[in-house]
Scaffold this motif. Structure first.
Motif, short mmCIF file in Angstrom:
data_model
loop_
_atom_site.label_atom_id
_atom_site.label_comp_id
_atom_site.label_asym_id
_atom_site.label_seq_id
_atom_site.Cartn_x
_atom_site.Cartn_y
_atom_site.Cartn_z
N VAL A 42 5.16 -6.61 25.64
CA VAL A 42 5.22 -5.91 24.36
C VAL A 42 5.70 -4.48 24.56
O VAL A 42 5.06 -3.68 25.22
CB VAL A 42 3.84 -5.92 23.67
CG1 VAL A 42 3.91 -5.20 22.33
CG2 VAL A 42 3.37 -7.34 23.46
N ARG A 60 -0.92 -11.79 23.13
CA ARG A 60 0.26 -11.73 23.99
C ARG A 60 -0.05 -10.97 25.28
O ARG A 60 -1.01 -10.21 25.35
CB ARG A 60 1.42 -11.04 23.27
CG ARG A 60 1.87 -11.77 21.99
CD ARG A 60 2.95 -10.97 21.28
NE ARG A 60 3.32 -11.59 20.02
CZ ARG A 60 4.14 -11.01 19.13
NH1 ARG A 60 4.65 -9.81 19.38
NH2 ARG A 60 4.43 -11.64 18.00
N ASP A 61 0.77 -11.17 26.25
CA ASP A 61 0.68 -10.43 27.52
C ASP A 61 1.15 -9.00 27.26
O ASP A 61 2.27 -8.78 26.79
CB ASP A 61 1.58 -11.10 28.57
CG ASP A 61 1.39 -10.46 29.95
OD1 ASP A 61 1.01 -9.27 30.01
OD2 ASP A 61 1.67 -11.15 30.94
N PRO A 62 0.31 -8.01 27.56
CA PRO A 62 0.70 -6.61 27.30
C PRO A 62 2.02 -6.22 27.96
O PRO A 62 2.73 -5.35 27.45
CB PRO A 62 -0.46 -5.81 27.89
CG PRO A 62 -1.62 -6.74 27.84
CD PRO A 62 -1.05 -8.12 28.08
N SER A 118 5.66 -1.61 22.89
CA SER A 118 5.03 -1.05 21.69
C SER A 118 5.66 0.27 21.26
O SER A 118 5.69 0.60 20.09
CB SER A 118 3.52 -0.86 21.92
OG SER A 118 3.30 -0.03 23.04
N ALA A 162 -1.24 -5.98 21.75
CA ALA A 162 -0.94 -7.21 22.48
C ALA A 162 -2.15 -8.13 22.51
O ALA A 162 -2.04 -9.35 22.27
CB ALA A 162 -0.48 -6.87 23.90
#
Length: 415
Positions: free
Chosen positions: A12, A7-9, A14, A2
């Motif tokens: 995401v 990006r904002d974690p 993942s 992220a």
């Protein structure tokens, strides 16, 4: 991931993404670039090798990714491959490379505790071996020199693994590892194997820094910069040279000449003629001041500077000026009698001269320069001749070129 993608974690998922990638879904290109950056793999390598093959470059580069501890450096020493993917430029670039340099500076400026004890017979013997090997390789087969340096690296790693933590010989053995790593880097870089050359260069920096030697670490950083100035991103070379200067604010004459010559080539790659010529002037002035006994190499002399100047001027497209710096090899005596440099360096200088002669239309002279390079070795590694074959392709009907190409085919060694 992220953070790398900006990006904002929290947005995401993942876990789901990784599951898809592992089951065969190919990540989008920005995602591949993010994964590559995290693992210190260049975007160029992503383009060349594709998903998931570029990940192989990360899996084996312990010189870059191992922890900056003695144990982590041993992992790097014991993990060096004899082969690596062929890439047209060094594989590590940008932020991962700068983070590596930052850690090297921190380690080199935090030297191990001083000891008054003798380093011991093993450290002394391997130090003599390293220096003898360097003296031998100046006139010997570079592939044999590489094999011998590799063997001594393995032996050094073994002794470092087995010796006690506080053994007084440990810093000296780390310097031996740096010395042999640098010889391996030099051989592979001059043979065009940039990926493997860079890995040895990274290891040369790591071991010198862990030994607490700012001078050796700065020298290794400058030599690592050479690969980026020659075949990679010259901006990386500027950063590495700046790191070398920050380690040794008052460099010895040879170190100043080394760093300045590397800077000259990087500026030339950026088409900055003024800065490149100024850097060459600094290198020339440094060598006129005198030499020093503490430099990693003893090859930094007037001929070394001439070859470096010719390369930079050739990159600036000042071809006639560049050729003047190769005159000692192009006229009179055979190259082996006219050089003070290791034979592999001389062969590359002659091939550089040949490409410069081609650029100004001196085709017969260029073919003769390549023939002169072949006189230096009884057998020539095939990858040392591939670039010349490509450079002369459009002149293949010229009789002098045909004779030269026939000789290359006759003397080329496999591998």
């Amino acid at each position: 991931m992220a953070e790398q993608l900006g990006r904002d974690p929290r947005t995401v998922k993942s876990g789901n993404n990784v599951a898809r990638w592992e089951s065969g879904t190919v990540p989008e290109l920005p995602t591949c670039h993010a994964i590559a950056a995290i693992h210190g793999v260049s975007q160029q390598a992503v383009k060349q090798h594709g998903w998931p093959n570029f990940l192989n470059l990360a899996n084996h580069n312990q010189a870059l990714s191992s922890p900056w501890t003695f144990e982590g450096t041993l992992v790097a020493l014991n993990s060096l491959p004899h082969h690596a993917p062929h890439t047209p430029s060094p594989e590590v670039t940008g932020r991962p490379l700068m983070e590596f340099a930052r850690k090297a500076l921190s380690s080199a400026l935090d030297p191990p505790a001083r000891t008054t004890s003798h380093p011991g017979p093993v450290a002394e013997k391997l130090t003599r071996n390293a220096r003898d090997l360097h003296d031998w390789w100046r006139g010997g087969d570079p592939l044999t020199a590489y094999d011998l340096a590799q063997a001594d690296l393995g032996l050094t790693a073994r002794f470092l693994t087995e010796m006690p933590y506080d053994d007084p010989g440990r810093p000296q053995l780390l310097l031996v590892a740096s010395f042999n790593s640098e010889l391996c880097r030099a051989v592979k870089a001059n043979l065009g194997e940039h990926t493997l050359a860079e890995r040895y260069g990274l290891l040369a920096v790591r071991t010198a820094a862990l030994a607490g030697s700012p001078l050796r670490t700065a020298t290794a950083l400058a030599n690592l910069a050479a690969g980026h100035a020659h075949a990679g991103n010259p901006r990386d070379a500027f950063a590495l040279n700046a790191a070398a200067r920050s380690l040794v604010p008052r460099p010895t004459p040879r170190l100043e000449a080394l760093i300045s010559a590397r800077e000259a080539h990087a500026h030339a790659r950026m088409h900055d003629s003024t800065s490149s010529l100024r850097a060459l002037d600094r290198a020339t002035e440094a060598l006129t001041i005198g030499s020093d006994d503490n430099a990693l190499w003893n090859d930094l002399d007037e001929q070394w500077l001439a070859h470096s100047s010719g390369r930079a001027l050739s990159a600036l497209r000042r071809h006639k000026q560049a050729l003047e710096h190769f005159n000692h090899l192009l006229r009179g005596a055979l190259p082996a009698q006219a050089t003070t440099q290791p034979l592999l360096y001389t062969a590359n200088a002659l091939q550089r001269a040949a490409r410069t002669q081609l650029a100004i239309g001196e085709v017969d002279a260029a073919a003769h320069s390549v023939i002169q390079a072949t006189t230096l070795f009884s057998r020539i590694p095939s990858y040392l001749t591939q670039r010349q074959r490509q450079a002369f392709r459009r002149y293949s009907r010229v009789p002098a070129v045909r004779s030269m190409l026939d000789l290359l085919a006759e003397k080329s060694a496999p591998g």
